[in-house]
Design a protein around this motif. Sequence first.
Motif, PDB file in Angstrom:
ATOM      1  N   LEU A   1      68.911  89.831  47.403  1.00  0.00           N
ATOM      2  CA  LEU A   1      70.282  89.554  46.971  1.00  0.00           C
ATOM      3  C   LEU A   1      70.275  88.716  45.699  1.00  0.00           C
ATOM      4  O   LEU A   1      69.382  87.895  45.483  1.00  0.00           O
ATOM      5  CB  LEU A   1      71.047  88.787  48.061  1.00  0.00           C
ATOM      6  N   THR A   2      71.286  88.914  44.861  1.00  0.00           N
ATOM      7  CA  THR A   2      71.479  88.056  43.699  1.00  0.00           C
ATOM      8  C   THR A   2      72.012  86.706  44.173  1.00  0.00           C
ATOM      9  O   THR A   2      72.365  86.529  45.343  1.00  0.00           O
ATOM     10  CB  THR A   2      72.471  88.666  42.706  1.00  0.00           C
ATOM     11  N   THR A   3      72.078  85.747  43.261  1.00  0.00           N
ATOM     12  CA  THR A   3      72.575  84.417  43.620  1.00  0.00           C
ATOM     13  C   THR A   3      73.982  84.481  44.190  1.00  0.00           C
ATOM     14  O   THR A   3      74.281  83.869  45.218  1.00  0.00           O
ATOM     15  CB  THR A   3      72.576  83.498  42.383  1.00  0.00           C
TER      16      THR A   3
ATOM     17  N   ARG B   1      89.285  81.303  47.975  1.00  0.00           N
ATOM     18  CA  ARG B   1      88.274  80.396  48.539  1.00  0.00           C
ATOM     19  C   ARG B   1      86.868  80.890  48.203  1.00  0.00           C
ATOM     20  O   ARG B   1      85.974  80.089  47.878  1.00  0.00           O
ATOM     21  CB  ARG B   1      88.449  80.304  50.059  1.00  0.00           C
ATOM     22  N   ILE B   2      86.666  82.188  48.268  1.00  0.00           N
ATOM     23  CA  ILE B   2      85.353  82.762  47.947  1.00  0.00           C
ATOM     24  C   ILE B   2      85.015  82.515  46.481  1.00  0.00           C
ATOM     25  O   ILE B   2      83.893  82.136  46.142  1.00  0.00           O
ATOM     26  CB  ILE B   2      85.320  84.260  48.280  1.00  0.00           C
ATOM     27  N   ILE B   3      85.985  82.732  45.600  1.00  0.00           N
ATOM     28  CA  ILE B   3      85.753  82.502  44.169  1.00  0.00           C
ATOM     29  C   ILE B   3      85.389  81.043  43.910  1.00  0.00           C
ATOM     30  O   ILE B   3      84.454  80.743  43.157  1.00  0.00           O
ATOM     31  CB  ILE B   3      87.005  82.897  43.354  1.00  0.00           C
ATOM     32  N   GLU B   4      86.097  80.121  44.537  1.00  0.00           N
ATOM     33  CA  GLU B   4      85.820  78.697  44.351  1.00  0.00           C
ATOM     34  C   GLU B   4      84.394  78.356  44.775  1.00  0.00           C
ATOM     35  O   GLU B   4      83.705  77.575  44.112  1.00  0.00           O
ATOM     36  CB  GLU B   4      86.815  77.860  45.152  1.00  0.00           C
ATOM     37  N   HIS B   5      83.939  78.961  45.875  1.00  0.00           N
ATOM     38  CA  HIS B   5      82.598  78.666  46.385  1.00  0.00           C
ATOM     39  C   HIS B   5      81.506  79.364  45.586  1.00  0.00           C
ATOM     40  O   HIS B   5      80.476  78.759  45.282  1.00  0.00           O
ATOM     41  CB  HIS B   5      82.496  79.092  47.856  1.00  0.00           C
ATOM     42  N   VAL B   6      81.711  80.633  45.256  1.00  0.00           N
ATOM     43  CA  VAL B   6      80.656  81.440  44.642  1.00  0.00           C
ATOM     44  C   VAL B   6      80.623  81.287  43.127  1.00  0.00           C
ATOM     45  O   VAL B   6      79.551  81.185  42.522  1.00  0.00           O
ATOM     46  CB  VAL B   6      80.823  82.927  45.034  1.00  0.00           C
ATOM     47  N   TRP B   7      81.801  81.262  42.485  1.00  0.00           N
ATOM     48  CA  TRP B   7      81.859  81.197  41.018  1.00  0.00           C
ATOM     49  C   TRP B   7      82.181  79.797  40.488  1.00  0.00           C
ATOM     50  O   TRP B   7      81.943  79.507  39.340  1.00  0.00           O
ATOM     51  CB  TRP B   7      82.895  82.184  40.483  1.00  0.00           C
ATOM     52  N   GLY B   8      82.765  78.976  41.328  1.00  0.00           N
ATOM     53  CA  GLY B   8      83.121  77.632  40.897  1.00  0.00           C
ATOM     54  C   GLY B   8      84.577  77.516  40.491  1.00  0.00           C
ATOM     55  O   GLY B   8      85.272  78.513  40.269  1.00  0.00           O
ATOM     56  N   GLU B   9      85.041  76.287  40.386  1.00  0.00           N
ATOM     57  CA  GLU B   9      86.461  76.023  40.130  1.00  0.00           C
ATOM     58  C   GLU B   9      86.910  76.458  38.746  1.00  0.00           C
ATOM     59  O   GLU B   9      88.093  76.656  38.509  1.00  0.00           O
ATOM     60  CB  GLU B   9      86.743  74.530  40.320  1.00  0.00           C
ATOM     61  N   ASN B  10      85.980  76.599  37.805  1.00  0.00           N
ATOM     62  CA  ASN B  10      86.355  76.919  36.427  1.00  0.00           C
ATOM     63  C   ASN B  10      86.383  78.415  36.137  1.00  0.00           C
ATOM     64  O   ASN B  10      86.530  78.816  34.983  1.00  0.00           O
ATOM     65  CB  ASN B  10      85.392  76.234  35.450  1.00  0.00           C
TER      66      ASN B  10
ATOM     67  N   THR C   1      70.209  83.692  37.610  1.00  0.00           N
ATOM     68  CA  THR C   1      69.972  82.255  37.575  1.00  0.00           C
ATOM     69  C   THR C   1      71.226  81.539  37.073  1.00  0.00           C
ATOM     70  O   THR C   1      71.856  82.000  36.129  1.00  0.00           O
ATOM     71  CB  THR C   1      68.794  81.928  36.638  1.00  0.00           C
ATOM     72  N   PRO C   2      71.611  80.417  37.685  1.00  0.00           N
ATOM     73  CA  PRO C   2      72.813  79.714  37.228  1.00  0.00           C
ATOM     74  C   PRO C   2      72.674  79.184  35.809  1.00  0.00           C
ATOM     75  O   PRO C   2      71.586  78.774  35.382  1.00  0.00           O
ATOM     76  CB  PRO C   2      72.974  78.578  38.250  1.00  0.00           C
ATOM     77  N   VAL C   3      73.797  79.197  35.082  1.00  0.00           N
ATOM     78  CA  VAL C   3      73.823  78.793  33.679  1.00  0.00           C
ATOM     79  C   VAL C   3      75.028  77.893  33.425  1.00  0.00           C
ATOM     80  O   VAL C   3      76.146  78.211  33.834  1.00  0.00           O
ATOM     81  CB  VAL C   3      73.910  80.015  32.744  1.00  0.00           C
ATOM     82  N   ILE C   4      74.796  76.775  32.749  1.00  0.00           N
ATOM     83  CA  ILE C   4      75.881  75.938  32.234  1.00  0.00           C
ATOM     84  C   ILE C   4      75.940  76.148  30.726  1.00  0.00           C
ATOM     85  O   ILE C   4      74.967  75.886  30.018  1.00  0.00           O
ATOM     86  CB  ILE C   4      75.657  74.451  32.553  1.00  0.00           C
ATOM     87  N   PHE C   5      77.067  76.644  30.237  1.00  0.00           N
ATOM     88  CA  PHE C   5      77.280  76.864  28.808  1.00  0.00           C
ATOM     89  C   PHE C   5      77.798  75.578  28.175  1.00  0.00           C
ATOM     90  O   PHE C   5      78.644  74.886  28.752  1.00  0.00           O
ATOM     91  CB  PHE C   5      78.339  77.953  28.625  1.00  0.00           C
ATOM     92  N   ILE C   6      77.318  75.256  26.967  1.00  0.00           N
ATOM     93  CA  ILE C   6      77.883  74.140  26.210  1.00  0.00           C
ATOM     94  C   ILE C   6      78.197  74.625  24.797  1.00  0.00           C
ATOM     95  O   ILE C   6      77.465  75.431  24.227  1.00  0.00           O
ATOM     96  CB  ILE C   6      76.940  72.921  26.172  1.00  0.00           C
TER      97      ILE C   6
END
Length: 226
Positions: free
Chosen positions: A157-159, A180-189, A74-79
């Motif tokens: 499949l996982t997310t 490009r794959i990393i940017e799409h799948v993992w995000g720019e950060n 599941t996607p997670v935003i850390f703060i």
Amino acid sequence: METYNIYLVEDEANLSQVLKAYMEKEGWNITIFADGDAAVEAVEGKPHLWVLDIMLPGTDGYQVLKAIKEKEDTPVIFISARDQDLDRVLGLEMGSDDYLSKPFLPQELIIRAKKLLNRVYGTSSSEVQKIDLNAYSIDPIGRTILDTEADNEAVDLTTKEMDLMLLLSAEVGKAFSRERIIEHVWGENYFGSERAVDDVVRRVRKKMPRIHLETLYGYGYRILSS
């Protein structure tokens, strides 16, 4: 307006209520947890998104993240208000999808959450059609893949594996770089190694043995139709 279930783990009561109010304006269902122990117990609930503070009473955010990722991707935003660089790197390496350092504007969280939810769960455009590819039926909207040679059994499949497949299968034959794959799948950060792409590709090939996922050495990957 899409309805998402979001779990917010934050021990600062005032902040959690403010963030909850902003997210509810988007039509999202928000559940608040004030400590890590309660959050771990709620992992089975499988929300669409976790917004997770690192510094928590009891079980800390890192352990909560570990519990989440052990159960489902599941996607997670850390703060966090701590050492920004260290927390960002550790969080992303452990599987978080984005990171916000305190203090931040609530609207910034909304923007990050919208972008992540759209990336993970797809667009609502009715123009997106199912893709039939090498004995697999791919539904970009429903985010499902069926094995048509195995009585339409769903491919589990996982997310991130699903994100990879949706990216590559949307343009069969097109070469995608690892960047490009990393940017799409993992995000720019994302700050981890590009080898993470190879690991996901390896798992997809194992789960979908009839897919023709070609390696372009020194560059990236592409899917071919046969």
